[in-house]
Design a protein around this motif. Structure first.
Motif, PDB file in Angstrom:
ATOM      1  N   LYS A 135       0.976  -1.049   0.018  1.00  8.61           N
ATOM      2  CA  LYS A 135       0.059  -0.087  -0.068  1.00  8.61           C
ATOM      3  C   LYS A 135       0.680   1.250  -0.002  1.00  8.61           C
ATOM      4  O   LYS A 135       0.693   2.151  -0.702  1.00  8.61           O
ATOM      5  CB  LYS A 135      -1.028  -0.101   1.358  1.00  8.61           C
ATOM      6  N   THR A 136       2.165   1.298   0.764  1.00  9.29           N
ATOM      7  CA  THR A 136       2.952   2.245   0.874  1.00  9.29           C
ATOM      8  C   THR A 136       3.384   2.811  -0.379  1.00  9.29           C
ATOM      9  O   THR A 136       3.658   3.806  -0.911  1.00  9.29           O
ATOM     10  CB  THR A 136       3.754   2.340   1.906  1.00  9.29           C
TER      11      THR A 136
ATOM     12  N   GLY B   2       3.237   5.626  -3.063  1.00  6.34           N
ATOM     13  CA  GLY B   2       4.441   6.403  -3.285  1.00  6.34           C
ATOM     14  C   GLY B   2       4.729   6.489  -4.386  1.00  6.34           C
ATOM     15  O   GLY B   2       5.451   7.792  -4.905  1.00  6.34           O
ATOM     16  N   LEU B   3       4.451   5.556  -5.382  1.00 11.98           N
ATOM     17  CA  LEU B   3       4.963   5.565  -6.837  1.00 11.98           C
ATOM     18  C   LEU B   3       3.690   5.911  -7.745  1.00 11.98           C
ATOM     19  O   LEU B   3       3.726   5.972  -8.898  1.00 11.98           O
ATOM     20  CB  LEU B   3       5.407   4.359  -7.393  1.00 11.98           C
TER      21      LEU B   3
ATOM     22  N   ARG C 137       4.918   0.589 -13.537  1.00 15.48           N
ATOM     23  CA  ARG C 137       4.878   1.230 -12.095  1.00 15.48           C
ATOM     24  C   ARG C 137       4.404   0.372 -11.178  1.00 15.48           C
ATOM     25  O   ARG C 137       4.772   0.097  -9.764  1.00 15.48           O
ATOM     26  CB  ARG C 137       3.750   2.248 -12.007  1.00 15.48           C
ATOM     27  N   ILE C 138       3.649  -0.839 -11.398  1.00 10.43           N
ATOM     28  CA  ILE C 138       3.401  -1.837 -10.487  1.00 10.43           C
ATOM     29  C   ILE C 138       4.665  -2.761 -10.162  1.00 10.43           C
ATOM     30  O   ILE C 138       4.867  -2.957  -9.187  1.00 10.43           O
ATOM     31  CB  ILE C 138       2.110  -2.976 -11.307  1.00 10.43           C
ATOM     32  N   ARG C 139       5.427  -2.940 -11.218  1.00  7.67           N
ATOM     33  CA  ARG C 139       6.651  -3.888 -11.078  1.00  7.67           C
ATOM     34  C   ARG C 139       7.629  -2.928 -10.037  1.00  7.67           C
ATOM     35  O   ARG C 139       8.233  -3.564  -9.165  1.00  7.67           O
ATOM     36  CB  ARG C 139       7.252  -4.114 -12.172  1.00  7.67           C
ATOM     37  N   ALA C 140       7.755  -1.745 -10.293  1.00 11.43           N
ATOM     38  CA  ALA C 140       8.671  -1.011  -9.330  1.00 11.43           C
ATOM     39  C   ALA C 140       8.058  -1.019  -8.114  1.00 11.43           C
ATOM     40  O   ALA C 140       8.876  -0.921  -7.034  1.00 11.43           O
ATOM     41  CB  ALA C 140       8.750   0.316 -10.078  1.00 11.43           C
ATOM     42  N   ALA C 141       6.675  -0.913  -7.955  1.00 14.43           N
ATOM     43  CA  ALA C 141       6.099  -0.790  -6.602  1.00 14.43           C
ATOM     44  C   ALA C 141       6.313  -2.047  -5.791  1.00 14.43           C
ATOM     45  O   ALA C 141       6.518  -2.016  -4.779  1.00 14.43           O
ATOM     46  CB  ALA C 141       4.554  -0.461  -6.743  1.00 14.43           C
TER      47      ALA C 141
ATOM     48  N   SER D 197      11.468  -2.499   0.957  1.00 19.89           N
ATOM     49  CA  SER D 197      11.122  -1.747   2.279  1.00 19.89           C
ATOM     50  C   SER D 197      11.005  -2.808   3.602  1.00 19.89           C
ATOM     51  O   SER D 197      11.111  -2.337   4.707  1.00 19.89           O
ATOM     52  CB  SER D 197       9.987  -0.907   2.189  1.00 19.89           C
ATOM     53  N   MET D 198      10.530  -4.030   3.164  1.00 20.40           N
ATOM     54  CA  MET D 198      10.350  -5.116   4.250  1.00 20.40           C
ATOM     55  C   MET D 198      11.832  -5.546   4.742  1.00 20.40           C
ATOM     56  O   MET D 198      11.739  -6.091   5.681  1.00 20.40           O
ATOM     57  CB  MET D 198       9.601  -5.932   3.728  1.00 20.40           C
TER      58      MET D 198
END
Length: 152
Positions: A85-86, A90-91, A138-142, A149-150
């Motif tokens: 979600k973040t 963010g992207l 953008r989906i791939r980058a996210a 981030s994890m």
């Protein structure tokens, strides 16, 4: 009568056992985040988690989920969901947004199974989710951002 868990709460459905899970979620449970797209499991807009795995709810008869755990976009939680979600926000991934609940549910399931996915892992896991706005890059980058981030 079919009894199942929906977003952590026990539910029963006493209607036609052939009713697709999607319509039980939307029409009877009034959770409208899960979308109807194609009705034949080809676009992924209706993706939910069924016992932890992504499932196309438009072709899942309610009679087949007795005793199962169903999670929708309204109920998805945990570190993977928070990270996705973040990253999505963010992207600025969504354009029209219609497919995004299904995209997010598939992305969360991927990260639960493969914490550090490759491009090929992402392409494979997300292949059944169609975005008419073509935000695939953008989906791939996210998803990569969420995975990073994890890590800490």
């Amino acid at each position: 009568m079919v009894t199942f868990t929906l977003n952590g709460q026990e539910r029963t459905f006493d209607g036609d056992p052939d009713t697709p899970l999607l319509w039980v979620i939307r029409d009877f449970e009034k959770l409208t985040g899960t979308k109807y797209g194609c009705g034949v499991a080809q676009c992924g807009a209706c993706t939910v988690h069924l016992d932890g795995m992504p499932r196309r709810s438009c072709v899942t008869p309610i009679a087949t989920i007795e005793g199962s755990d169903v999670v929708t976009i309204e109920g998805v939680s945990g570190k993977e969901a928070d990270a996705v979600k973040t990253a999505w926000t963010g992207l600025d991934v969504p354009q029209c947004g219609y497919c995004q609940s299904g995209q997010v549910m598939s992305a969360v399931a991927l990260l639960q199974m493969v914490p550090k996915p490759t491009d090929a892992d992402i392409d494979g896991a997300m292949a059944g989710n169609i975005c008419r706005c073509a935000t695939y890059h953008r989906i791939r980058a996210a998803i990569h951002n969420a995975a990073n981030s994890m890590e800490g």
